[in-house]
Motif scaffolding. Structure first.
Motif, PDB file in Angstrom:
ATOM      1  N   PRO A  47       0.972  -1.094   0.547  1.00 48.43           N
ATOM      2  CA  PRO A  47      -0.060   0.178  -0.106  1.00 48.43           C
ATOM      3  C   PRO A  47       0.509   2.038   0.402  1.00 48.43           C
ATOM      4  CG  PRO A  47      -0.604  -1.032   1.500  1.00 48.43           C
ATOM      5  CD  PRO A  47       0.761  -1.889   1.052  1.00 48.43           C
ATOM      6  N   SER A  75       2.310   1.976  -3.424  1.00 53.32           N
ATOM      7  CA  SER A  75       1.215   2.210  -4.807  1.00 53.32           C
ATOM      8  C   SER A  75       0.864   3.370  -3.884  1.00 53.32           C
ATOM      9  CB  SER A  75      -0.019   1.127  -4.087  1.00 53.32           C
ATOM     10  OG  SER A  75       0.225   0.050  -4.514  1.00 53.32           O
ATOM     11  N   VAL A  76       0.913   4.235  -2.907  1.00 54.39           N
ATOM     12  CA  VAL A  76       0.457   5.654  -2.976  1.00 54.39           C
ATOM     13  C   VAL A  76       1.753   6.641  -3.407  1.00 54.39           C
ATOM     14  CG1 VAL A  76       0.412   7.717  -1.390  1.00 54.39           C
ATOM     15  CG2 VAL A  76      -1.017   5.154  -0.877  1.00 54.39           C
ATOM     16  N   ILE A 126       2.315   6.265  -7.554  1.00 56.54           N
ATOM     17  CA  ILE A 126       1.452   7.328  -8.118  1.00 56.54           C
ATOM     18  C   ILE A 126       1.476   8.961  -7.729  1.00 56.54           C
ATOM     19  CG2 ILE A 126      -1.300   8.701  -8.033  1.00 56.54           C
ATOM     20  CD1 ILE A 126      -2.290   5.314  -6.862  1.00 56.54           C
ATOM     21  N   MET A 127       2.298   9.345  -6.583  1.00 59.21           N
ATOM     22  CA  MET A 127       2.656  10.656  -6.108  1.00 59.21           C
ATOM     23  C   MET A 127       4.150  10.597  -7.006  1.00 59.21           C
ATOM     24  SD  MET A 127       2.047  10.870  -2.321  1.00 59.21           S
ATOM     25  CE  MET A 127       2.640  12.061  -1.780  1.00 59.21           C
ATOM     26  N   TYR A 180       8.177  10.673  -0.262  1.00 59.33           N
ATOM     27  CA  TYR A 180       8.453   9.835  -0.783  1.00 59.33           C
ATOM     28  C   TYR A 180      10.335   9.751  -0.372  1.00 59.33           C
ATOM     29  CZ  TYR A 180      11.215   7.475  -5.225  1.00 59.33           C
ATOM     30  OH  TYR A 180      11.945   6.850  -5.672  1.00 59.33           O
TER      31      TYR A 180
END
Length: 152
Positions: free
Chosen positions: A50, A53-54, A57-58, A134
């Motif tokens: 998870p 995945s986030v 996208i960012m 990140y």
């Protein structure tokens, strides 16, 4: 709203999320990783999917935002460099079972993520902000990688 403007966004998301997912599927942790001694702060395995995945996208959105403003240049180069290091890390760590080499790569990834933030800051602050979580995650991953290398 111009639909054509968002086609590159979709391509960025597909490339980053798809590439990351393919690499993750091909380098899933196995018995070797399970047998390693891990530090007390090692998160449970279920959290990585998870979170990545986030983050993917960012990463994709930040790359697209910079790309639509300037397709070449320092920020875009730093974006591609961090993605290359990102995609290289899992095969080194899990497939080749080289936490030492992976540590070098994750530290280079962290440097390129920070470089992107610095270079994107004046050009597109939202892209820079998208890389803050990140950077924090890669800093944590660096500490985790270093700890696993040290303990094993």
């Amino acid at each position: 709203m111009q639909l054509a403007r968002y086609i590159p966004l979709i391509l960025f998301i597909v490339a980053v999320v798809g590439g990351g997912s393919l690499i993750a599927a091909g380098t899933a942790p196995g018995a070797w990783y399970a047998a390693l001694e891990k530090p007390w702060f090692n998160p449970p395995n279920w959290i990585f999917g998870p979170v990545w995945s986030v983050l993917y996208i960012m990463i994709a959105v930040a790359g697209w935002r910079i790309w639509i403003r300037q397709r070449t240049g320092g920020a875009m180069t730093a974006w591609w460099v961090q993605l290359g290091f990102n995609f290289l890390w899992s095969p080194l760590f899990f497939s080749l079972q080289r936490p030492d080499w992976a540590l070098v790569v994750v530290l280079a990834m962290l440097a390129s993520v920070i470089t992107f933030i610095v270079l994107a800051w004046d050009r597109d602050r939202i892209s820079a902000y998208l890389f803050f979580p990140y950077a924090a995650w890669v800093a944590f991953a660096s500490l985790l990688n270093a700890s696993i290398w040290w303990l094993n």
